[in-house]
Design an enzyme around this catalytic site. Structure first.
Site, PDB file in Angstrom:
ATOM      1  N   ILE A   1       0.824  -1.216   0.000  1.00 37.03           N
ATOM      2  CA  ILE A   1       0.000   0.000   0.000  1.00 37.03           C
ATOM      3  C   ILE A   1       0.858   1.266   0.000  1.00 37.03           C
ATOM      4  CG2 ILE A   1      -0.267   0.363   2.500  1.00 37.03           C
ATOM      5  CD1 ILE A   1      -3.310   0.664   1.951  1.00 37.03           C
TER       6      ILE A   1
ATOM      7  N   GLU B   1       6.540  -4.784  11.087  1.00 39.44           N
ATOM      8  CA  GLU B   1       5.330  -4.040  11.478  1.00 39.44           C
ATOM      9  C   GLU B   1       4.111  -4.946  11.535  1.00 39.44           C
ATOM     10  OE1 GLU B   1       4.653  -0.748   8.817  1.00 39.44           O
ATOM     11  OE2 GLU B   1       6.751  -0.137   8.980  1.00 39.44           O
ATOM     12  N   VAL B   2       3.985  -5.796  10.542  1.00 39.61           N
ATOM     13  CA  VAL B   2       2.796  -6.651  10.456  1.00 39.61           C
ATOM     14  C   VAL B   2       3.197  -8.076  10.852  1.00 39.61           C
ATOM     15  CG1 VAL B   2       0.972  -7.525   8.964  1.00 39.61           C
ATOM     16  CG2 VAL B   2       1.852  -5.200   8.616  1.00 39.61           C
TER      17      VAL B   2
ATOM     18  N   HIS C   1       5.717 -12.169   5.700  1.00 41.06           N
ATOM     19  CA  HIS C   1       5.613 -11.669   4.327  1.00 41.06           C
ATOM     20  C   HIS C   1       6.998 -11.423   3.774  1.00 41.06           C
ATOM     21  CE1 HIS C   1       5.351  -8.326   7.190  1.00 41.06           C
ATOM     22  NE2 HIS C   1       6.000  -7.584   6.310  1.00 41.06           N
TER      23      HIS C   1
ATOM     24  N   HIS D   1       8.936  -9.085   1.086  1.00 42.61           N
ATOM     25  CA  HIS D   1       8.874  -7.917   0.214  1.00 42.61           C
ATOM     26  C   HIS D   1       9.685  -8.245  -1.043  1.00 42.61           C
ATOM     27  CE1 HIS D   1       7.755  -4.931   3.477  1.00 42.61           C
ATOM     28  NE2 HIS D   1       8.279  -5.881   4.225  1.00 42.61           N
TER      29      HIS D   1
HETATM   30  P1  5GP Z   1       7.046  -4.942   7.614  1.00 40.41           P
HETATM   31  O1  5GP Z   1       7.587  -3.672   8.223  1.00 40.41           O
HETATM   32  O2  5GP Z   1       6.149  -5.672   8.580  1.00 40.41           O
HETATM   33  O3  5GP Z   1       8.106  -5.813   7.027  1.00 40.41           O
HETATM   34  O4  5GP Z   1       6.187  -4.482   6.370  1.00 40.41           O
HETATM   35  C1  5GP Z   1       4.811  -4.262   6.390  1.00 40.41           C
HETATM   36  C2  5GP Z   1       4.414  -3.733   5.046  1.00 40.41           C
HETATM   37  O5  5GP Z   1       3.006  -3.826   4.930  1.00 40.41           O
HETATM   38  C3  5GP Z   1       4.766  -2.251   4.828  1.00 40.41           C
HETATM   39  O6  5GP Z   1       5.584  -2.125   3.662  1.00 40.41           O
HETATM   40  C4  5GP Z   1       3.402  -1.571   4.638  1.00 40.41           C
HETATM   41  O7  5GP Z   1       3.421  -0.524   3.693  1.00 40.41           O
HETATM   42  C5  5GP Z   1       2.509  -2.731   4.211  1.00 40.41           C
HETATM   43  N1  5GP Z   1       1.105  -2.584   4.584  1.00 40.41           N
HETATM   44  C6  5GP Z   1       0.621  -2.231   5.801  1.00 40.41           C
HETATM   45  N2  5GP Z   1      -0.718  -2.209   5.780  1.00 40.41           N
HETATM   46  C7  5GP Z   1      -1.083  -2.569   4.536  1.00 40.41           C
HETATM   47  C8  5GP Z   1      -2.360  -2.735   3.898  1.00 40.41           C
HETATM   48  O8  5GP Z   1      -3.430  -2.539   4.470  1.00 40.41           O
HETATM   49  N3  5GP Z   1      -2.348  -3.115   2.591  1.00 40.41           N
HETATM   50  C9  5GP Z   1      -1.192  -3.333   1.908  1.00 40.41           C
HETATM   51  N4  5GP Z   1      -1.293  -3.715   0.638  1.00 40.41           N
HETATM   52  N5  5GP Z   1       0.028  -3.195   2.475  1.00 40.41           N
HETATM   53  C10 5GP Z   1       0.077  -2.808   3.774  1.00 40.41           C
END
Ligand code: 5GP
Length: 122
Positions: A36, A102-103, A107, A109
């Site tokens: 997003i 964060e999530v 996942h 990237h």
């Molecule tokens: P992390 O920091 O956990 O590795 O990455 C989480 C990713 O999830 C971030 O790049 C963020 O932009 C993406 N993200 C968070 N919320 C959403 C969402 O509601 N939809 C999508 N498509 N991506 C999200």
């Protein structure tokens, strides 16, 4: 089992269809969709449909079918978004506090479309 999965995390909600996403590929055990808030011209997230918190959790606990499906989907997505064959990409996964995840749903990237720069800040 060091991880507790939070079923209310945003990717769990995407998988349940509660939140929309821009899907690239939806397979038996894996979903790939656009981030997003893209950090590069290509920024795809590849996630397993199962409840895994981190890459090590997925690698240790997913079935052989899930593992193969995840990696084959990632490979197909790299072709679909044009980084393979092409100028390449970076695949990153963050885990836990030091990884700045964060999530809390595993996942990967997939980033590309520009030079990605150094791997980490030193
Ligand atoms: P992390 O920091 O956990 O590795 O990455 C989480 C990713 O999830 C971030 O790049 C963020 O932009 C993406 N993200 C968070 N919320 C959403 C969402 O509601 N939809 C999508 N498509 N991506 C999200």
């Amino acid at each position: 089992m060091p991880y507790t999965y939070d079923p209310q995390n945003i990717f769990a909600r995407i998988l349940r269809g509660e939140i929309p996403n821009r899907t690239i590929l939806d397979s038996a055990h894996t979903l790939a969709f656009h981030d997003i808030n893209p950090a590069a011209p290509v920024h795809v997230l590849v996630i397993p449909k199962g409840p895994y918190v981190t890459y090590d959790d997925f690698s240790a606990n997913a079935s052989a079918e899930e593992l193969v499906d995840f990696h084959r989907t990632l490979a197909k997505v790299c072709e679909m978004v044009g980084v393979v064959p092409g100028q390449g990409y970076r695949a990153i996964t963050n885990a836990g506090e030091h990884g700045m995840q964060e999530v809390p749903h595993f996942h990967m990237h997939v980033l590309g479309g520009k030079l990605m720069g150094p791997l980490v800040q030193r």
